[in-house]
Design an enzyme around this catalytic site. Structure first.
Site, mmCIF file in Angstrom:
data_model
loop_
_atom_site.group_PDB
_atom_site.id
_atom_site.type_symbol
_atom_site.label_atom_id
_atom_site.label_comp_id
_atom_site.label_asym_id
_atom_site.label_seq_id
_atom_site.Cartn_x
_atom_site.Cartn_y
_atom_site.Cartn_z
ATOM 1 N N CYS A 3 -8.496 37.331 -4.034
ATOM 2 C CA CYS A 3 -7.710 36.332 -4.743
ATOM 3 C C CYS A 3 -8.570 35.259 -5.378
ATOM 4 C CB CYS A 3 -6.737 35.654 -3.784
ATOM 5 S SG CYS A 3 -5.597 36.813 -3.033
ATOM 6 N N HIS B 53 -19.912 32.370 -0.137
ATOM 7 C CA HIS B 53 -19.592 33.689 0.417
ATOM 8 C C HIS B 53 -19.897 33.684 1.913
ATOM 9 C CE1 HIS B 53 -19.188 37.947 0.816
ATOM 10 N NE2 HIS B 53 -19.135 38.145 -0.475
ATOM 11 N N HIS C 240 -6.253 15.855 -10.063
ATOM 12 C CA HIS C 240 -5.316 16.945 -9.798
ATOM 13 C C HIS C 240 -5.988 18.024 -8.967
ATOM 14 C CE1 HIS C 240 -2.837 15.103 -12.846
ATOM 15 N NE2 HIS C 240 -3.864 15.125 -13.666
ATOM 16 N N HIS D 212 -5.145 27.560 -4.383
ATOM 17 C CA HIS D 212 -4.590 28.905 -4.475
ATOM 18 C C HIS D 212 -3.352 29.015 -3.602
ATOM 19 C CE1 HIS D 212 -4.040 33.137 -4.185
ATOM 20 N NE2 HIS D 212 -4.506 33.214 -2.960
ATOM 21 N N HIS E 296 6.696 28.839 -4.651
ATOM 22 C CA HIS E 296 8.159 28.991 -4.596
ATOM 23 C C HIS E 296 8.680 29.779 -5.787
ATOM 24 C CE1 HIS E 296 12.398 27.625 -5.018
ATOM 25 N NE2 HIS E 296 12.346 27.734 -3.696
ATOM 26 N N ASN F 85 2.876 34.615 -4.422
ATOM 27 C CA ASN F 85 1.422 34.648 -4.425
ATOM 28 C C ASN F 85 0.979 35.633 -5.494
ATOM 29 O OD1 ASN F 85 -1.274 35.029 -4.007
ATOM 30 N ND2 ASN F 85 -1.115 35.391 -1.803
#
Lengths: 498, 475
Positions: free
Chosen positions: A226, A305, A389, A393, A422, A426
């Protein structure tokens, strides 16, 4: 509230401390201004005191002739040129477009549960999915691809390609329309899709559909989870540093069709409940004339990582269950590992983006802990000072909660993430762009604002990107939120009774 | 005036400083422009992976859906492919007989074996520690699990947290130059960077078990293989480097529908996934190749040859009035002598026909195409890593000398043709994976030893009496 200074526990002093802190921040962040302003004022006073005739006399006495003027001008121009040439090329985000799923693909809770009961004969699995859905933070308007709506789902290569074409081409069509870019002007193409990787690649599919040039530099990243959207941005940025006057298109998506788990293993049923259809196409450029109409400038990308740690490596893992059906297994320590990965990312990005005041405090607290008293609590820098802002994710409600806690953010800061979860679910790597669009649609994006995008992914990776807004984005904004932004924000209950 | 003199001194100092820093920056950038190949290690599977012709035909027969003509067709392909008895396949197919239903573990086993054995040896040979790696690229076209294979490598070798990983997938047989292009671009904006690239292909999950002939070719030609190589732009490692990248040209003709559809992974009529190779493939390859050569020629050829080419083209345009129907490849390439700018040719071992066609187009002799043909014979079509086996042959045969120029050309699905030119930095003598067998090459004959046993399949009307045909083959 006092955070790092445990030597002042009384509450009565906390209010005074707030003003001291504010004063300190102003002082340190504007140090240069504080230094130069008195000097300038004194020079100005001196000039006024001298009077106009004396100033003229001073000027004439300098005996400036043509050669000296030219030399000084030449020096200034030369120094300026060297300075500008040695800076890295700025990378501008001209515009971006997100895929707006059609109404026919909507999956309200009732549909999802009904399909679940029919497709999955195991009663326990169905109940488990229902419990997850109740607490997921998803709404009734998220979408799944057409092939998954069939009973039973038909995940073939052809339907997967069809979904890819639907989401990717819609997003790119919209992007080309918004920016007026011709496909022939695309120099770099980076596509990332984690769970579907046909041959020829999705990048070849795009080249075929839009008839891109034969010397386009295309890259197809896969399996990177993702957070792959920010990896693609990083790659595009590296390429744009090397090739002048180029346009790069980055396409981030996740294809759901081939990965719908049809077994009984609980940890693998989780992705079915959360992952939904989505895609985003982003146009990056390093051309100077795009700077005038670009929305954002890329300030930094930091990649972390944690794969060297076995626990982190195994927390999102594709494997086969006891019946041989393959699916993605999400481990229970996902939250803890996400928190650790975020801490590593913060330690790298902190010094690069935090204002001087926070860095000094962090440094002092570090020194204090090492030399004076190891029991002092570590100072967590206030990232709200560095960014206006936050786009976190939308991995799931728990991820957003965890990050809100770790970074000490207010509900308004994480509103974009929660509302995206919402409305769209995802959508994996493209979720960050839906969130950014939410902020813009709400009219909150002003010129000079800084945005921090944080993505997590399998591996375990935590990547973040910092953007600076170049022009105030005026509402109404065309995008996936245009028809429903007025309904948001909604209050999402802890548990939705199904 | 004192003020004036001060001003002059300050501006002189500033000028000198800017000039020096400008010169230093230009020099530094020039120094770091290079992309050095430190070492490459090809994968040699153990002997229990061997896939000789009789075993291959046995595996083919196991597919009970085949008719006799399909069986004939397949055996013909295998026997005429130019592949020897010593090529390798994945263990789950060779020993486990699980070609129709490979498990995820089988796929991982195949990939782990390839990646880890080559990487272990790469780190050992170069003496570089995995923690020093800054960039990691893995390209395996037809297998992309989560977490990615790059994460697998990072986990196994405990690489640093800030390592830049890229997992390229779906880029076909031409993925090696794509990976090199990616690394080269990163090198241009970073100093003293070390990159490791792993290139391979995954056969276990992609064995085709249907009856569509265009998809069965893959089973007969693709074999196990892989390569790990290390690149750097650190000038201090130049003395240890083998080659230096001179130029890289990528051409993608996916805009043309025929080219895009000619090599595609899709489902057949029964819903089985296979790799479809269409009849348009040679034509697409020719077009991509000639486009690539057009962009490559000015970068590779010496000035004299370019001038000659320009003259010949001009003469052809002016003096030839009739419209002659020739394909682009033969006219463009035949009029250019690539051998004037290139000493060695690494051709992708896509198949005997491909090697021959490319060789003819470039005007190459038997000596020039020998490495590619021998690689096809010994290792089969190992997809993206085939270029490195060809390079290994040249090195084992001690053909690579200092200042020689090596051209790598590969083709892949999409349709792409990528090429890159290397300059050899020192005399190379490593045997590598060819060490134990290079002295037997080139062999006396390339004819498949099973020609006798299966030669009857080439006959038009076969007499099946006395032939050993399994009962389920429908005649």
């Amino acid at each position: 509230m006092p955070r790092s200074t445990t030597s002042l526990p009384e509450f009565s002093t906390s209010v005074k401390l707030k003003y001291v802190k504010l004063g300190y921040q102003y002082l340190v962040n504007n140090f240069l201004a504080f230094l130069l302003v008195p000097v300038m004022i004194s020079v100005a006073l001196e000039l006024i005191r001298l009077g106009p005739e004396e100033i003229l006399g001073l000027w004439n006495s300098l005996h400036l002739d043509l050669i000296q003027i030219m030399c000084s001008v030449f020096v200034i121009v030369f120094v300026a040129t060297v300075y500008f040439m040695s800076r890295p090329r700025p990378v501008y985000l001209v515009d971006y477009a997100c895929f707006k799923p059609p109404l026919t693909c909507r999956v309200p809770f009732s549909t999802f549960m009904e399909h679940s009961r029919i497709n999955n004969k195991d009663e326990k699995s169905v109940r488990f999915q229902m419990r997850i859905l109740e607490r997921s933070g998803l709404g009734e308007e998220t979408c799944l691809p057409p092939a998954i709506h069939y009973i039973p789902p038909t995940p073939t290569m052809e339907t997967s390609r069809a979904e890819a074409q639907l989401v990717i081409f819609s997003a790119i069509d919209e992007l080309l329309k918004k920016t007026g870019l011709k496909p022939k002007d695309i120099d770099i193409l980076v596509v990332n899709c984690s769970l579907f990787s046909p041959t020829p690649s999705l990048s070849a599919m795009i080249i075929n559909k839009y008839k891109l040039r034969s010397n386009v530099r295309s890259f197809n990243l896969s399996g990177m989870g993702c957070s792959a959207g920010l990896i693609s941005i990083d790659l595009a940025r590296d390429l744009l540093q090397v090739h002048p006057r180029s346009n790069a298109i980055v396409v981030s998506t996740e294809i759901i069709t081939p990965n719908y788990y049809q077994g009984k293993e609980r940890a693998m049923l989780l992705p079915n409940c959360l992952f939904r259809m989505g895609a985003a196409a982003i146009l990056l450029s390093n051309r100077r004339r795009e700077a005038r109409r670009a929305k954002y400038r890329l300030v930094r990308v930091v990649r972390t990582h944690k794969g060297a740690d076995d626990r982190a490596y195994r927390c999102v893992y594709e494997e086969e269950d006891s019946e041989g059906i393959s699916g993605i297994n999400l481990s229970k320590d996902l939250m803890a590992i996400a928190g650790e990965a975020l801490k590593s990312n913060i330690t790298t990005i902190g010094p690069l983006v935090l204002p001087m005041s926070e860095q000094l405090l962090f440094f002092l607290s570090l020194v204090g802990r090492k030399l004076i008293n190891p029991k002092w609590k570590p100072y967590i820098p206030d990232f709200k000072q560095a960014f206006e802002h936050f786009c976190i994710h939308a991995g799931g409600r728990a991820v957003i909660d965890e990050l809100q806690k770790n970074l000490d953010l207010s509900p308004q800061h994480v509103e974009a993430s929660r509302m995206t979860l919402h409305r769209f679910g995802n959508t994996s790597s493209s979720s960050l762009w839906y969130e950014l669009n939410y902020i813009e649609s709400k009219g909150r994006m002003r010129r000079g604002d800084r945005v921090w995008q944080i993505g997590f992914g399998s591996g375990f990776k935590c990547n973040s990107a910092v953007w600076k807004c170049l022009r105030t984005v005026k509402t109404p904004v065309e995008g996936p939120w245009s028809d429903c932004i007025d309904r948001y924000p909604v209050d999402i209950p802890e548990v939705v009774k199904l | 005036m004192l003020l004036m003199e001060l001003l002059v001194i300050i501006s002189t100092i500033l000028l000198l400083y800017s000039l020096l820093s400008f010169v230093w920056k230009a020099f530094d950038r020039w120094r770091n422009q290079n992309c050095y190949l430190l070492e490459y290690i090809c994968y040699k599977p153990s002997d229990d992976h061997k896939l000789p012709t009789d075993l291959c035909s046995e595996i083919v027969i196991r597919n009970t859906r085949l008719s006799l003509s399909d069986y004939k067709f397949l055996l013909k392909v295998v026997v005429n492919s130019g592949i020897s008895e010593d090529t390798y396949g994945p263990r789950c197919i060779v020993q486990g007989a699980r070609e129709e239903c490979p498990t995820l573990d089988d796929c991982f086993e195949e990939v782990n074996d390839c990646m880890f054995t080559t990487l272990d040896e790469l780190f050992h040979c170069t003496g570089v520690s995995p923690a020093a790696v800054d960039v990691l690229v893995v390209n395996i076209s037809m297998f992309a699990p989560s977490p990615s294979l790059t994460s697998r490598v990072v986990n196994r070798y405990k690489m640093r947290e800030d390592v830049k990983t890229f997992n390229l997938s779906g880029m076909g047989c031409s993925a090696s130059p794509v990976a090199i292009d990616l690394v080269n671009n990163i090198f241009k904006s970073r100093k003293r960077t070390l990159a490791v690239v792993v290139t391979s292909e995954s056969i276990a999950p992609n064995w085709y078990s249907g009856t569509d002939r265009s998809m069965m070719l893959g089973n007969c030609l693709f074999r196990s293989g892989g390569c790990s190589f290390m690149l750097t732009n650190d000038p201090s490692l130049k003395h240890r480097a083998k080659m230096n990248l001179k130029c890289l040209v990528r051409t993608h003709i996916g805009a043309d529908d025929d080219a895009y559809n000619c090599a595609m992974q899709k489902e057949d009529d029964d819903g089985r996934v296979g790799f479809h190779l269409s009849k348009n493939l040679p034509k697409a390859a020719v077009r991509a190749f000639s486009k690539n050569l057009q962009r490559l020629a000015p970068k590779v050829l010496p000035v004299g040859e370019q001038a000659l080419y320009a003259l010949r083209t001009l003469r052809h345009r002016l003096w030839t009035s009739k419209v002659v129907k020739v394909d682009a490849k033969s006219t463009a390439a035949a009029r250019v002598n690539f051998k004037s700018g290139v000493d060695h040719f690494c051709l992708h071992t896509g198949g005997a026909a491909v090697i021959e066609a490319v060789g003819k187009a470039l005007g190459l002799t038997k000596y020039d195409v020998e490495p590619a043909r021998m690689t096809l014979h010994r290792w089969g079509n190992t997809s993206a890593s085939s270029l490195w086996y060809v390079l290994g042959y040249m090195e084992a045969k001690k053909r690579l000398r200092k200042k020689d120029r090596v051209l790598m050309i590969s083709f892949g699905g999409g349709f792409k043709c990528n090429s890159c030119l290397w300059e050899v930095l020192r005399d190379l003598q490593d045997g590598g994976v060819w060490e134990d067998c290079v002295q037997d090459y080139p062999p006396q004959t390339l004819v498949n030893p099973f020609m006798d046993k299966f030669g009857w399949i080439n006959e038009e009307n076969i007499n099946t009496e006395g032939r050993n045909i399994p009962s389920h083959i429908n005649i």
